[in-house]
Design a protein around this motif. Structure first.
Motif, PDB file in Angstrom:
ATOM      1  N   MET A   1       0.842  -1.195   0.000  1.00  0.00           N
ATOM      2  CA  MET A   1       0.000   0.000   0.000  1.00  0.00           C
ATOM      3  C   MET A   1       0.878   1.246   0.000  1.00  0.00           C
ATOM      4  O   MET A   1       1.796   1.385   0.795  1.00  0.00           O
ATOM      5  CB  MET A   1      -0.897  -0.007   1.238  1.00  0.00           C
ATOM      6  N   LEU A   2       0.599   2.130  -0.913  1.00  0.00           N
ATOM      7  CA  LEU A   2       1.240   3.437  -0.956  1.00  0.00           C
ATOM      8  C   LEU A   2       0.285   4.425  -0.296  1.00  0.00           C
ATOM      9  O   LEU A   2      -0.856   4.562  -0.707  1.00  0.00           O
ATOM     10  CB  LEU A   2       1.522   3.825  -2.409  1.00  0.00           C
ATOM     11  N   LEU A   3       0.759   5.098   0.746  1.00  0.00           N
ATOM     12  CA  LEU A   3      -0.113   5.941   1.556  1.00  0.00           C
ATOM     13  C   LEU A   3       0.551   7.293   1.791  1.00  0.00           C
ATOM     14  O   LEU A   3       1.689   7.354   2.262  1.00  0.00           O
ATOM     15  CB  LEU A   3      -0.370   5.250   2.893  1.00  0.00           C
ATOM     16  N   THR A   4      -0.130   8.363   1.417  1.00  0.00           N
ATOM     17  CA  THR A   4       0.394   9.703   1.691  1.00  0.00           C
ATOM     18  C   THR A   4      -0.143  10.188   3.031  1.00  0.00           C
ATOM     19  O   THR A   4      -1.275   9.884   3.420  1.00  0.00           O
ATOM     20  CB  THR A   4       0.020  10.699   0.587  1.00  0.00           C
ATOM     21  N   ILE A   5       0.691  10.956   3.730  1.00  0.00           N
ATOM     22  CA  ILE A   5       0.346  11.479   5.053  1.00  0.00           C
ATOM     23  C   ILE A   5       0.500  13.000   5.002  1.00  0.00           C
ATOM     24  O   ILE A   5       1.612  13.523   5.157  1.00  0.00           O
ATOM     25  CB  ILE A   5       1.247  10.873   6.142  1.00  0.00           C
ATOM     26  N   PRO A   6      -0.592  13.722   4.760  1.00  0.00           N
ATOM     27  CA  PRO A   6      -0.485  15.186   4.690  1.00  0.00           C
ATOM     28  C   PRO A   6      -0.144  15.785   6.054  1.00  0.00           C
ATOM     29  O   PRO A   6      -0.593  15.299   7.100  1.00  0.00           O
ATOM     30  CB  PRO A   6      -1.892  15.614   4.236  1.00  0.00           C
ATOM     31  N   ALA A   7       0.670  16.839   6.018  1.00  0.00           N
ATOM     32  CA  ALA A   7       0.977  17.643   7.210  1.00  0.00           C
ATOM     33  C   ALA A   7       1.463  16.789   8.376  1.00  0.00           C
ATOM     34  O   ALA A   7       1.059  16.999   9.518  1.00  0.00           O
ATOM     35  CB  ALA A   7      -0.253  18.464   7.617  1.00  0.00           C
ATOM     36  N   LEU A   8       2.336  15.838   8.100  1.00  0.00           N
ATOM     37  CA  LEU A   8       2.973  15.103   9.200  1.00  0.00           C
ATOM     38  C   LEU A   8       3.757  16.069  10.079  1.00  0.00           C
ATOM     39  O   LEU A   8       3.747  15.970  11.306  1.00  0.00           O
ATOM     40  CB  LEU A   8       3.900  14.028   8.637  1.00  0.00           C
ATOM     41  N   LEU A   9       4.440  17.018   9.433  1.00  0.00           N
ATOM     42  CA  LEU A   9       5.164  18.079  10.144  1.00  0.00           C
ATOM     43  C   LEU A   9       4.503  19.407   9.832  1.00  0.00           C
ATOM     44  O   LEU A   9       4.152  19.685   8.680  1.00  0.00           O
ATOM     45  CB  LEU A   9       6.631  18.124   9.697  1.00  0.00           C
ATOM     46  N   ASN A  10       4.331  20.249  10.858  1.00  0.00           N
ATOM     47  CA  ASN A  10       3.736  21.567  10.623  1.00  0.00           C
ATOM     48  C   ASN A  10       4.826  22.572  10.236  1.00  0.00           C
ATOM     49  O   ASN A  10       6.029  22.260  10.235  1.00  0.00           O
ATOM     50  CB  ASN A  10       2.925  22.037  11.840  1.00  0.00           C
ATOM     51  N   SER A  11       4.412  23.786   9.917  1.00  0.00           N
ATOM     52  CA  SER A  11       5.366  24.788   9.426  1.00  0.00           C
ATOM     53  C   SER A  11       6.417  25.138  10.470  1.00  0.00           C
ATOM     54  O   SER A  11       7.590  25.371  10.126  1.00  0.00           O
ATOM     55  CB  SER A  11       4.617  26.055   8.979  1.00  0.00           C
ATOM     56  N   ALA A  12       6.049  25.160  11.746  1.00  0.00           N
ATOM     57  CA  ALA A  12       7.023  25.468  12.798  1.00  0.00           C
ATOM     58  C   ALA A  12       8.070  24.352  12.895  1.00  0.00           C
ATOM     59  O   ALA A  12       9.270  24.626  13.093  1.00  0.00           O
ATOM     60  CB  ALA A  12       6.316  25.648  14.133  1.00  0.00           C
ATOM     61  N   GLN A  13       7.635  23.114  12.750  1.00  0.00           N
ATOM     62  CA  GLN A  13       8.579  21.995  12.795  1.00  0.00           C
ATOM     63  C   GLN A  13       9.511  22.004  11.586  1.00  0.00           C
ATOM     64  O   GLN A  13      10.713  21.735  11.707  1.00  0.00           O
ATOM     65  CB  GLN A  13       7.818  20.675  12.879  1.00  0.00           C
ATOM     66  N   ILE A  14       8.961  22.324  10.416  1.00  0.00           N
ATOM     67  CA  ILE A  14       9.790  22.426   9.215  1.00  0.00           C
ATOM     68  C   ILE A  14      10.842  23.520   9.390  1.00  0.00           C
ATOM     69  O   ILE A  14      12.026  23.340   9.054  1.00  0.00           O
ATOM     70  CB  ILE A  14       8.923  22.702   7.973  1.00  0.00           C
ATOM     71  N   ALA A  15      10.419  24.661   9.934  1.00  0.00           N
ATOM     72  CA  ALA A  15      11.368  25.760  10.162  1.00  0.00           C
ATOM     73  C   ALA A  15      12.458  25.333  11.133  1.00  0.00           C
ATOM     74  O   ALA A  15      13.646  25.668  10.957  1.00  0.00           O
ATOM     75  CB  ALA A  15      10.623  26.987  10.678  1.00  0.00           C
ATOM     76  N   LYS A  16      12.101  24.602  12.178  1.00  0.00           N
ATOM     77  CA  LYS A  16      13.081  24.142  13.160  1.00  0.00           C
ATOM     78  C   LYS A  16      14.062  23.155  12.524  1.00  0.00           C
ATOM     79  O   LYS A  16      15.273  23.185  12.821  1.00  0.00           O
ATOM     80  CB  LYS A  16      12.356  23.473  14.326  1.00  0.00           C
TER      81      LYS A  16
END
Length: 224
Positions: A1-16
């Protein structure tokens, strides 16, 4: 199964994460590749420095532990420490399957599920799609920063050549409680129905049957 997970990390986590990677040293990705993969692997990976790695692990693992799509879609038993990979123009990763057994410095484990977490805005680079062979043909995936995709580690896959900008991703591998991908897919879909019934018809006999069947199938198929 190929499964996408939207917004696993939020913008603050990406910035960090980007802050953590700002001065990180990167080395030739071939250093972590086996013989077969080393012939087709052309990327760079962050050199693992303990303090920097601990910050990344805290951010990523906390998100994985709280995300229901990951928990019920993957049924994780062991999760490898993440690797951060970078692709600049001219870099690609040819078709390959991931190593079946992971772990060189800690406990060894079986890789059932591979995960790619996208860390850059897809508009900031050209190319770099993750291409996965599936029973329904080739699937090319290029997601928003913070989104992730999981797929069986046995799948043939590749990263298309980057022609502009920088592709930055975090990668990890998981040993699932349920090693068979068809059974994991069945359990994931059954759990979606189970959760809907528990919310909308908690007192119905059918809900109890589905709930019990899900629990007993996990018990029957789990490999510990």
């Amino acid at each position: 199964m190929l499964l996408t997970i939207p917004a696993l990390l939020n913008s603050a986590q990406i910035a960090k994460i980007h802050e953590t990677l700002a001065d990180a040293p990167f080395v030739d990705g071939k250093l972590t590749a086996g013989f077969a993969a080393g012939r087709v692997k052309h990327n760079e990976e962050m050199r693992p420095e303990p303090e920097r790695m601990q910050r990344l692990i805290r951010i990523i693992m906390a998100s994985l532990g709280h995300h229901e799509t990951f928990r019920f879609g993957v049924l994780p038993h062991r999760v490898a420490d993440p690797i951060v990979a970078r692709y600049t123009p001219g870099m690609a990763y040819g078709e390959h399957v991931d190593d079946p057994i992971m772990g060189t410095t800690g406990p060894r484990f079986r890789s059932d599920v591979s995960m790619t977490i996208f860390l850059n805005d897809p508009a900031s680079y050209d190319g770099g799609e993750l291409s996965i062979r599936t029973p329904f043909g080739e699937q090319r995936i290029k997601l928003a920063a913070g989104d992730a995709v999981v797929y069986p580690s046995s799948s043939l896959h590749r990263v298309m050549e980057v022609t502009r900008g920088e592709r930055l991703v975090a990668l990890t591998w998981i040993q699932s409680y349920v090693r068979d991908p068809a059974r994991r897919e069945l359990l994931y879909e059954l759990n979606l129905a189970r959760e809907r019934l528990l919310k909308t018809a908690p007192e119905e006999d059918a809900t109890a049957y589905v709930d019990r069947s899900y629990a007993n199938l996990v018990r029957m198929w789990s490999d510990l």
